[in-house]
Enzyme design. Structure first.
Site, PDB file in Angstrom:
ATOM      1  N   TYR A  50     -76.383  -7.478  46.551  1.00  0.00           N
ATOM      2  CA  TYR A  50     -77.817  -7.686  46.769  1.00  0.00           C
ATOM      3  C   TYR A  50     -78.581  -6.368  46.921  1.00  0.00           C
ATOM      4  CZ  TYR A  50     -77.665 -12.810  47.330  1.00  0.00           C
ATOM      5  OH  TYR A  50     -77.558 -14.167  47.115  1.00  0.00           O
ATOM      6  N   ARG A 103     -81.112 -27.327  44.972  1.00  0.00           N
ATOM      7  CA  ARG A 103     -81.605 -26.888  46.291  1.00  0.00           C
ATOM      8  C   ARG A 103     -82.304 -28.011  47.043  1.00  0.00           C
ATOM      9  NH1 ARG A 103     -83.203 -20.951  44.046  1.00  0.00           N
ATOM     10  NH2 ARG A 103     -81.354 -19.826  44.793  1.00  0.00           N
ATOM     11  N   HIS A 116     -76.900 -19.473  44.091  1.00  0.00           N
ATOM     12  CA  HIS A 116     -77.547 -18.313  43.480  1.00  0.00           C
ATOM     13  C   HIS A 116     -77.373 -18.417  41.970  1.00  0.00           C
ATOM     14  CE1 HIS A 116     -78.491 -14.112  42.505  1.00  0.00           C
ATOM     15  NE2 HIS A 116     -77.455 -14.196  41.697  1.00  0.00           N
TER      16      HIS A 116
HETATM   17  P1  CMP Z   1     -80.891 -15.630  45.861  1.00  0.00           P
HETATM   18  O1  CMP Z   1     -81.378 -16.343  44.648  1.00  0.00           O
HETATM   19  O2  CMP Z   1     -79.417 -15.497  46.000  1.00  0.00           O
HETATM   20  O3  CMP Z   1     -81.550 -14.170  45.921  1.00  0.00           O
HETATM   21  C1  CMP Z   1     -81.825 -13.496  47.116  1.00  0.00           C
HETATM   22  C2  CMP Z   1     -81.582 -14.332  48.320  1.00  0.00           C
HETATM   23  O4  CMP Z   1     -82.228 -13.891  49.494  1.00  0.00           O
HETATM   24  C3  CMP Z   1     -82.148 -15.738  48.110  1.00  0.00           C
HETATM   25  O5  CMP Z   1     -81.430 -16.432  47.161  1.00  0.00           O
HETATM   26  C4  CMP Z   1     -82.108 -16.282  49.528  1.00  0.00           C
HETATM   27  O6  CMP Z   1     -80.794 -16.669  49.914  1.00  0.00           O
HETATM   28  C5  CMP Z   1     -82.496 -15.032  50.301  1.00  0.00           C
HETATM   29  N1  CMP Z   1     -83.934 -15.008  50.618  1.00  0.00           N
HETATM   30  C6  CMP Z   1     -84.968 -14.933  49.757  1.00  0.00           C
HETATM   31  N2  CMP Z   1     -86.136 -14.906  50.429  1.00  0.00           N
HETATM   32  C7  CMP Z   1     -85.820 -14.956  51.737  1.00  0.00           C
HETATM   33  C8  CMP Z   1     -86.583 -14.955  52.933  1.00  0.00           C
HETATM   34  N3  CMP Z   1     -87.923 -14.899  52.893  1.00  0.00           N
HETATM   35  N4  CMP Z   1     -85.931 -15.017  54.101  1.00  0.00           N
HETATM   36  C9  CMP Z   1     -84.576 -15.071  54.127  1.00  0.00           C
HETATM   37  N5  CMP Z   1     -83.788 -15.060  53.021  1.00  0.00           N
HETATM   38  C10 CMP Z   1     -84.415 -15.018  51.855  1.00  0.00           C
END
Ligand code: CMP
Length: 138
Positions: A50, A103, A116
């Protein structure tokens, strides 16, 4: 031309026993599973994965969460795989996800959002290479 994307079933989904139901939805949507493995990752591995979110306020809790339990790492293939998987997943925040999406059905919060999927061709290539060796993708 089939396209490949990378996907993770996240710790909340695996912990609650949703792996089979989510894989069934992915299969029913026409994706081939090129590679799949169940694994618990370290915080450092989550931080590398990430890295684009390093400056975000949720980076610490996101990487803590992603290393909190087993997840399922997958490479999926079909025509238009990247966009089609994102559609099947639904919005990042399950509260905004359309009915029938993964989701909406299985996620509990914007962070613990079940799945993801890569958002573009370059990120798919990076993410596949991050978790899978070439010999696992034949
Ligand atoms: P993902 O698609 O895996 O990409 C980044 C991840 O960060 C997302 O899914 C969520 O799991 C997490 N995420 C994104 N926005 C937020 C937020 N505002 N607060 C907490 N986690 C977040």
């Amino acid at each position: 031309m089939p396209q490949r994307t990378f996907s993770i079933l996240k710790p909340d989904a695996v912990r609650k026993g949703y792996t089979g139901a989510i894989l069934a939805a992915i299969d029913a949507a026409g994706f081939q599973i090129v590679a799949i493995k169940k694994q618990t990752i370290s915080k450092a591995e989550a931080e590398g994965f990430y890295a684009v979110h390093k400056s975000k306020p949720f980076f610490g809790e996101l990487t803590e969460y992603m290393s909190s339990g087993p997840l399922v790492l997958m490479v999926l293939e079909k025509e238009n795989a990247i966009a089609d998987l994102r559609k099947l997943m639904g919005a990042t925040n399950p509260a905004n996800a359309e009915a029938g999406t993964i989701r909406k059905r299985f996620a509990e919060s914007i962070q613990e959002n079940a799945i993801h999927g890569s958002d573009a061709e370059e990120t798919a290539a990076y993410e596949i290479g991050y978790w899978f060796a070439g010999y696992e993708l034949i």
